[in-house]
Motif scaffolding. Sequence first.
Motif, mmCIF file in Angstrom:
data_model
loop_
_atom_site.group_PDB
_atom_site.id
_atom_site.type_symbol
_atom_site.label_atom_id
_atom_site.label_comp_id
_atom_site.label_asym_id
_atom_site.label_seq_id
_atom_site.Cartn_x
_atom_site.Cartn_y
_atom_site.Cartn_z
ATOM 1 N N SER A 298 -26.261 16.046 -17.564
ATOM 2 C CA SER A 298 -26.739 15.088 -18.538
ATOM 3 C C SER A 298 -27.490 13.999 -17.781
ATOM 4 O O SER A 298 -27.200 13.721 -16.626
ATOM 5 C CB SER A 298 -25.555 14.505 -19.302
ATOM 6 O OG SER A 298 -25.700 13.118 -19.461
ATOM 7 N N LEU A 299 -28.453 13.380 -18.446
ATOM 8 C CA LEU A 299 -29.223 12.327 -17.779
ATOM 9 C C LEU A 299 -28.346 11.123 -17.465
ATOM 10 O O LEU A 299 -28.711 10.264 -16.678
ATOM 11 C CB LEU A 299 -30.411 11.908 -18.659
ATOM 12 C CG LEU A 299 -31.523 12.963 -18.757
ATOM 13 C CD1 LEU A 299 -32.507 12.621 -19.853
ATOM 14 C CD2 LEU A 299 -32.253 13.101 -17.419
ATOM 15 N N GLN A 300 -27.154 11.052 -18.098
ATOM 16 C CA GLN A 300 -26.251 9.933 -17.809
ATOM 17 C C GLN A 300 -25.321 10.226 -16.639
ATOM 18 O O GLN A 300 -24.595 9.349 -16.203
ATOM 19 C CB GLN A 300 -25.392 9.602 -19.039
ATOM 20 C CG GLN A 300 -26.116 8.800 -20.086
ATOM 21 C CD GLN A 300 -26.465 9.672 -21.279
ATOM 22 O OE1 GLN A 300 -26.757 10.846 -21.132
ATOM 23 N NE2 GLN A 300 -26.447 9.093 -22.461
ATOM 24 N N ILE B 143 -33.800 18.917 -16.366
ATOM 25 C CA ILE B 143 -33.565 19.506 -17.682
ATOM 26 C C ILE B 143 -32.078 19.351 -17.992
ATOM 27 O O ILE B 143 -31.232 19.664 -17.161
ATOM 28 C CB ILE B 143 -33.949 21.003 -17.674
ATOM 29 C CG1 ILE B 143 -35.421 21.156 -17.289
ATOM 30 C CG2 ILE B 143 -33.647 21.643 -19.026
ATOM 31 C CD1 ILE B 143 -35.809 22.581 -16.928
ATOM 32 N N GLU B 144 -31.777 18.858 -19.174
ATOM 33 C CA GLU B 144 -30.364 18.643 -19.518
ATOM 34 C C GLU B 144 -29.752 19.922 -20.074
ATOM 35 O O GLU B 144 -30.341 20.578 -20.926
ATOM 36 C CB GLU B 144 -30.236 17.556 -20.582
ATOM 37 C CG GLU B 144 -30.445 16.154 -20.073
ATOM 38 C CD GLU B 144 -30.200 15.139 -21.171
ATOM 39 O OE1 GLU B 144 -31.020 15.076 -22.096
ATOM 40 O OE2 GLU B 144 -29.179 14.430 -21.109
ATOM 41 N N PHE C 202 -26.093 19.856 -20.626
ATOM 42 C CA PHE C 202 -24.850 19.378 -21.240
ATOM 43 C C PHE C 202 -23.618 20.188 -20.829
ATOM 44 O O PHE C 202 -22.736 20.433 -21.652
ATOM 45 C CB PHE C 202 -24.997 19.336 -22.766
ATOM 46 C CG PHE C 202 -26.188 18.540 -23.217
ATOM 47 C CD1 PHE C 202 -26.161 17.154 -23.157
ATOM 48 C CD2 PHE C 202 -27.353 19.164 -23.631
ATOM 49 C CE1 PHE C 202 -27.264 16.406 -23.532
ATOM 50 C CE2 PHE C 202 -28.467 18.419 -24.001
ATOM 51 C CZ PHE C 202 -28.413 17.050 -23.957
ATOM 52 N N PHE D 86 -22.990 26.533 -20.705
ATOM 53 C CA PHE D 86 -23.542 27.776 -20.184
ATOM 54 C C PHE D 86 -24.684 28.288 -21.065
ATOM 55 O O PHE D 86 -25.755 28.651 -20.582
ATOM 56 C CB PHE D 86 -22.416 28.812 -20.124
ATOM 57 C CG PHE D 86 -22.799 30.137 -19.554
ATOM 58 C CD1 PHE D 86 -22.481 30.470 -18.254
ATOM 59 C CD2 PHE D 86 -23.488 31.063 -20.317
ATOM 60 C CE1 PHE D 86 -22.830 31.694 -17.730
ATOM 61 C CE2 PHE D 86 -23.843 32.293 -19.798
ATOM 62 C CZ PHE D 86 -23.516 32.606 -18.505
ATOM 63 N N GLN D 87 -24.437 28.308 -22.374
ATOM 64 C CA GLN D 87 -25.417 28.836 -23.329
ATOM 65 C C GLN D 87 -26.738 28.059 -23.264
ATOM 66 O O GLN D 87 -27.821 28.647 -23.276
ATOM 67 C CB GLN D 87 -24.818 28.763 -24.738
ATOM 68 C CG GLN D 87 -25.746 29.169 -25.868
ATOM 69 C CD GLN D 87 -25.884 30.680 -25.992
ATOM 70 O OE1 GLN D 87 -25.040 31.424 -25.496
ATOM 71 N NE2 GLN D 87 -26.947 31.136 -26.635
#
Lengths: 333, 332
Positions: free
Chosen positions: A162-164, A193-194, A196, A199-200
């Motif tokens: 995540s960007l955070q 690229i995020e 999160f 996996f999917q």
Amino acid sequence: MKKLGFVAIILSLLVTFAYAGGTDDSHTDSYTIATVVKIDGIAWFDRMRVGVEEYGEENGYDTFLLGPSQADAAEQVRIIEDLIAEGVDAICVVPFSVEAVEPVLARAREEGIVVVSHEASTQENADAIIEAFDNAAYGEFLMENLAQRMGGTGTYATFVGSLQSKSHNEWVDAAVAYQEANYPDMELVQNKIEEFDDFQIAYEKTLELLTAYPELDGIQGSAMTTAPGAGLAVEERGLQDKVSVVGTSLVSVSEQYLESGATDMIAFWDPAMAGRAMNEIAVRILNGESIDNGANLGVTGYKSIIQDAAKPNLYYGSAWVGVTKDNMNQYNF
Amino acid sequence: MRKLLKTHESYIAVILIVFSLIVGIINPKFFSIGNLFGLLKSTVVTGIFALGVLLVLISGEIDISFPAIGVVSMYITGTVFEAIDFSGPTILAFLFSGGIGVLLGLINAAVISTFRLPTLIVSLGTLSAYSGFVLTFIDTRIINRLSEPVVVYSKLAFFRRTMESGQIAELHFSFFVYLALAALTALILRYTIIGRGVYALGGDRQATKRAGFSIKKIEYFIYCYVGLLAGLAGIIHSAHVRNANPFDLVGGELNVIAATVLGGAIIGGGRGTVHGTLLGVMLITVINNSLILMGIPSYWQRFTTGFVLLIAVAIPQIGSVKSIRTPRRVRS
């Protein structure tokens, strides 16, 4: 029956004294050192237990590992309280929540117990904090491996959970800076690229990436899920031999993609070595030794630890492990 | 013809086509066969969940426990089949997972129907109860070695071809499973008494009762069917990602509900169609999987996703404000 119990106690006491005496040649004391982890019973900390127990056996200390059976900050605090009551010499801790253990660690130190923590660079109440590595150095390590597999040329993309996520961003920033300085022929086509930690999503984003950049040569992942997720996409598109995938992951998660060659290298840090390093630091502090910049803990990955300039009790190892198809059998977690 | 153009579904279809054209103009690779096959596969799991959500929304309720049902069914299936080293036909894994889904749906239905509680509240409870059950009583470990039949299914694809770029493109079999389930759901909703009952229930509960429907029967049907779909979606997801992860799926419920609402189902109940849901799911999938193709930097992607979704929700409303304000009717 009662008599038998009494004899047993005497005998065990004798054995204890003999044992303590036997190690006198190298150390003045046989310390009791507890290592408290976030959660007991998962592969990661089972691996750490191996390191902790082996360290104790090799050096003649009473070392053991314990932790809550469920991920629970309060339960971890209770375990540390029990250890203070027992009067152990040192507590090594991998805190579930750094803030939650501050008061109980402060109390432990008041009682004269040495406190060493891990994965807790912001810990206030600790004699020493040992981290597996410095984030920037780890990012450079990943990039060096990616660049070598790409032959120092071609296009690549990076992923973050995540960007955070502070650590992921630090890894990627250092990696990209390293590429710009050392491999000018490589080109970054899509940064951070995020996915999160999913996996999917890692899989779908990689498919899209391969569509958008059919010439793509490399992918660097940060979260545990990128290396296998990207690996699956690369495998489905039949690009095992063309696209290099490196990233943080564990063998248990990425095994099948390392085998198929879709994922080229994964990196992590070995919890057994972290356990050894924590215990070694605890012993040195108990012995009254100081730990300086560049100190050798005699543990793989911690042979020249770096002392933080701003926080002198914070140390970094360089304890990352790079795993490929060839050496993945050595790691069972 | 004019009536057709006015339906919510046709608005969504137009938005989907326009958005796809925009992406395709910015980057023609969007229309490459590999990308389209990839997108179709990506709609499958969300889509099967959405079919279940559609039924619940039509009946005038909101269910959020379906990802938990999916993960429980999939993970128990994974654990059991790993333990017995299963090597029978793949369909058994599907039946097993779907069966667990039906059982869990039955629990939902029993609580909802017996105590006449709102589904949202009940499913809020069962969502954590089901996923907590797995973590406490089964295991927390991710299974990376699925049983052989599931692995075979995970690689079952058609229309395999090599694209100009040298990459392989193929359409996964799951897409046909999804289409079959969608057709089944559409048939039930349109041509069976119980299907009409679902619409009636969402339109007016009292009137449904007076018309002679058994509300209890309808509710049991809805939640068992949702359970079945969730169980199937779970095992298909597991096959797609080639692992069984007890921490998976839960958290994705809002995305599925959003896709269904985008497809024209009304949260108040009584309205919604299968083809609308298919379009809604497709639109959400395309939006989520085109931002890299359009060259949008990561920092802008979340913003763009939200913005495009807002537009997609707003446009049909402009056209259909009037029809929503008129008294609700039973429609399909």
